[in-house]
Enzyme design. Structure first.
Site, short mmCIF file in Angstrom:
data_model
loop_
_atom_site.label_atom_id
_atom_site.label_comp_id
_atom_site.label_asym_id
_atom_site.label_seq_id
_atom_site.Cartn_x
_atom_site.Cartn_y
_atom_site.Cartn_z
N ARG A 64 2.55 -45.33 -42.34
CA ARG A 64 3.00 -44.04 -42.87
C ARG A 64 4.46 -43.84 -42.43
NH1 ARG A 64 -0.26 -38.80 -40.78
NH2 ARG A 64 0.98 -39.23 -38.95
N TYR A 99 -4.09 -23.10 -36.29
CA TYR A 99 -4.99 -23.84 -35.40
C TYR A 99 -4.68 -23.56 -33.91
CZ TYR A 99 -7.01 -28.03 -33.15
OH TYR A 99 -7.67 -28.90 -32.33
N ILE A 100 -3.48 -23.90 -33.47
CA ILE A 100 -3.17 -23.70 -32.04
C ILE A 100 -2.93 -22.21 -31.77
CG2 ILE A 100 -1.70 -24.44 -30.12
CD1 ILE A 100 -1.06 -26.99 -31.77
N ALA A 120 -8.79 -44.18 -43.34
CA ALA A 120 -7.68 -45.13 -43.48
C ALA A 120 -6.97 -45.29 -42.14
CB ALA A 120 -6.70 -44.62 -44.52
N GLN A 131 -0.41 -18.85 -45.12
CA GLN A 131 -0.27 -20.00 -46.01
C GLN A 131 -1.11 -21.16 -45.52
OE1 GLN A 131 3.84 -21.19 -46.71
NE2 GLN A 131 4.05 -19.39 -48.03
N ASN A 189 6.00 -25.23 -40.37
CA ASN A 189 5.29 -26.35 -41.02
C ASN A 189 5.35 -27.52 -40.05
OD1 ASN A 189 6.76 -24.89 -43.69
ND2 ASN A 189 4.59 -25.42 -43.84
N TYR A 214 10.47 -33.40 -39.65
CA TYR A 214 9.73 -32.41 -38.87
C TYR A 214 10.25 -32.35 -37.42
CZ TYR A 214 6.00 -30.75 -35.86
OH TYR A 214 5.31 -30.10 -34.87
N PHE A 243 1.88 -33.00 -27.58
CA PHE A 243 1.51 -34.30 -28.10
C PHE A 243 0.42 -34.02 -29.15
CE2 PHE A 243 4.20 -37.41 -25.86
CZ PHE A 243 5.04 -36.47 -25.28
N ASN A 244 -0.69 -34.72 -29.20
CA ASN A 244 -1.60 -34.50 -30.34
C ASN A 244 -2.73 -33.53 -30.01
OD1 ASN A 244 -0.02 -36.96 -30.94
ND2 ASN A 244 -1.23 -36.93 -32.80
O1 LIG Z 1 -5.81 -40.87 -42.04
C1 LIG Z 1 -5.09 -41.12 -41.06
C2 LIG Z 1 -4.34 -40.12 -40.39
C3 LIG Z 1 -3.55 -40.50 -39.31
N1 LIG Z 1 -3.50 -41.79 -38.92
C4 LIG Z 1 -2.68 -42.18 -37.75
O2 LIG Z 1 -3.17 -41.48 -36.64
C5 LIG Z 1 -2.11 -41.14 -35.75
C6 LIG Z 1 -2.13 -39.65 -35.53
O3 LIG Z 1 -1.76 -39.02 -36.73
P1 LIG Z 1 -1.84 -37.44 -36.96
O4 LIG Z 1 -1.38 -37.17 -38.36
O5 LIG Z 1 -3.16 -36.95 -36.54
O6 LIG Z 1 -0.81 -36.88 -35.91
P2 LIG Z 1 0.75 -37.22 -35.71
O7 LIG Z 1 0.84 -38.09 -34.48
O8 LIG Z 1 1.39 -37.72 -36.92
O9 LIG Z 1 1.39 -35.80 -35.51
C7 LIG Z 1 0.89 -34.83 -34.63
O10 LIG Z 1 1.52 -34.96 -33.41
C8 LIG Z 1 2.92 -34.90 -33.48
C9 LIG Z 1 3.46 -35.15 -32.10
O11 LIG Z 1 3.00 -36.38 -31.61
C10 LIG Z 1 3.36 -33.58 -34.08
O12 LIG Z 1 3.28 -32.53 -33.15
C11 LIG Z 1 2.62 -33.24 -35.35
O13 LIG Z 1 2.81 -31.90 -35.70
C12 LIG Z 1 1.18 -33.47 -35.24
O14 LIG Z 1 0.64 -33.39 -36.55
C13 LIG Z 1 -0.84 -41.65 -36.43
O15 LIG Z 1 -0.51 -42.88 -35.89
C14 LIG Z 1 -1.22 -41.79 -37.89
O16 LIG Z 1 -0.50 -42.79 -38.57
C15 LIG Z 1 -4.24 -42.77 -39.55
O17 LIG Z 1 -4.19 -43.94 -39.19
N2 LIG Z 1 -5.02 -42.40 -40.61
#
Ligand SMILES: O=c1ccn([C@@H]2O[C@H](COP(=O)(O)OP(=O)(O)O[C@H]3O[C@H](CO)[C@H](O)[C@H](O)[C@H]3O)[C@@H](O)[C@H]2O)c(=O)[nH]1
Length: 329
Positions: A281, A11-12, A205, A34, A75, A140, A168-169
């Site tokens: 989670r 993606y990035i 969710a 993969q 990953n 991770y 960040f995200n």
């Molecule tokens: O179905 C879902 C999916 C996610 N979330 C919430 O949404 C937020 C964002 O979740 P993401 O899975 O989209 O992203 P993350 O913050 O877990 O992680 C992302 O950002 C991280 C840094 O902040 C890392 O770089 C990581 O690789 C990248 O996936 C979290 O609070 C998560 O609990 C939900 O409530 N429902």
């Protein structure tokens, strides 16, 4: 001289390859496909294979004149890392060791790589600065921090200069409409909400509404993938002009809760859909917001797409045109 992009079909990675090609750089990609997609590559020379394949790495560095490496291959799922730590240490930490060994043998001394806000863990304060404590709350983030530490020693001992970009995200899609986010299975918030808006999922969710935030849901800092890509080009230029090893946060400085993101998606798409509150989670910090003042001042980084509505709109365009990702074109 070429730039090697590991994980360039991801993606990035693919958005960064697109920017590099736009700037006229010669690009070599290493990707085991993969999680990446061949169709996500808008150009460059692809070596299909694994970072841990030392023979392949040796051949790649012999066949090409590589000046710098941008290292994405890893990953990157918080949840999965808490279920399968071996996979994360093997691919992320050992894979990076193989890459650094090949760079040392080939005399390549510049690397820019993907780190993460997950290295901070539960932050002491927000916005988070690069000098703040790092204490990952998931495997991770820990593997990415180990990669940073490893790079530190490879600089001190061997003079390989690195830039660690703590994302960040990442969200959004390329302006051309040709590339975007396609993870199988998808676990990230914005694409999952958009798939719900498309009617592909019954509901979205919310993982926990009892966090110490205003509405009880987790707060994240969403940044457009093309702005992230641009930061990589700037980081390569920084190393090319003699910059010392360094670490930069990449975020917008604005935080949005899960509930706020869901409302924004409803607003931008004009579609209403069901929302279900589920348990927390594992490994999720409550709030992650970047201070990216350092990237702005040192790298001259100036994100162009900071408005969450625009980020969501670009992702929505991609999802509408590619409802089944690259496979369903
Ligand atoms: O179905 C879902 C999916 C996610 N979330 C919430 O949404 C937020 C964002 O979740 P993401 O899975 O989209 O992203 P993350 O913050 O877990 O992680 C992302 O950002 C991280 C840094 O902040 C890392 O770089 C990581 O690789 C990248 O996936 C979290 O609070 C998560 O609990 C939900 O409530 N429902």
């Amino acid at each position: 001289m070429a730039i090697l992009v590991t994980g360039g079909a991801g993606y990035i990675g693919s958005h960064t390859v697109a920017e590099l090609l736009d700037k006229g750089e010669e690009v070599v990609v290493l990707d085991n496909l993969q999680t990446g997609h061949r169709e996500a590559l808008l150009g460059g020379k692809l070596y299909e294979g694994d970072l841990r394949d030392k023979e392949l790495l040796k051949r790649l560095f012999t066949e090409n004149s590589i000046d710098a490496v941008i290292h994405f291959a890893a990953n990157s799922l918080v949840g999965e890392s808490m279920q399968n730590p071996v996979k994360y240490y093997d691919n992320n930490v050992y894979g990076t060791l193989c890459l650094l060994e090949a760079m040392q043998q080939a005399g390549v001394s510049k690397i820019v790589f993907s780190s993460t806000a997950a290295t901070y863990g539960e932050p002491e304060k927000v916005p988070i600065e690069e000098t703040d404590r790092t204490a990952p709350t998931n495997v991770y983030g820990e593997t990415k921090l180990s990669m940073e530490t490893m790079m530190g020693w490879f600089d001190r001992v061997l003079g390989i200069k690195y830039v660690a970009l703590r994302y960040f995200n990442a969200a959004g899609a390329h302006a051309s409409g040709k590339i975007g986010e396609d993870h199988q299975p998808e676990t990230h918030l914005i694409p999952l909400i958009l798939q719900t808006a498309l009617g592909q999922r019954e509901s979205i969710a919310v993982f926990g509404d009892d966090y110490p935030t205003e509405d009880g849901t987790c707060i994240r800092d969403y940044i457009h993938v093309s702005d992230l890509a641009d930061a990589h080009l700037r980081a390569v230029d920084y190393l090319r002009s003699g910059g010392e090893s360094n670490v930069f946060n990449l975020g917008s400085g604005n935080g949005f809760s899960v509930n706020q993101v869901i409302s924004k998606v409803k607003e931008v798409t004009g579609v209403d859909f069901a929302v279900e509150v589920k348990p927390r989670r594992a490994g999720d910090p409550a709030v992650l917001i970047a201070s990216s003042g350092k990237a702005r001042s040192v790298l001259g980084w100036n994100p162009q797409r900071e408005n969450l509505d625009d980020i969501i709109a670009s992702a929505w365009q991609w999802h509408q045109n590619h409802p089944n990702g690259y496979a369903g074109k």
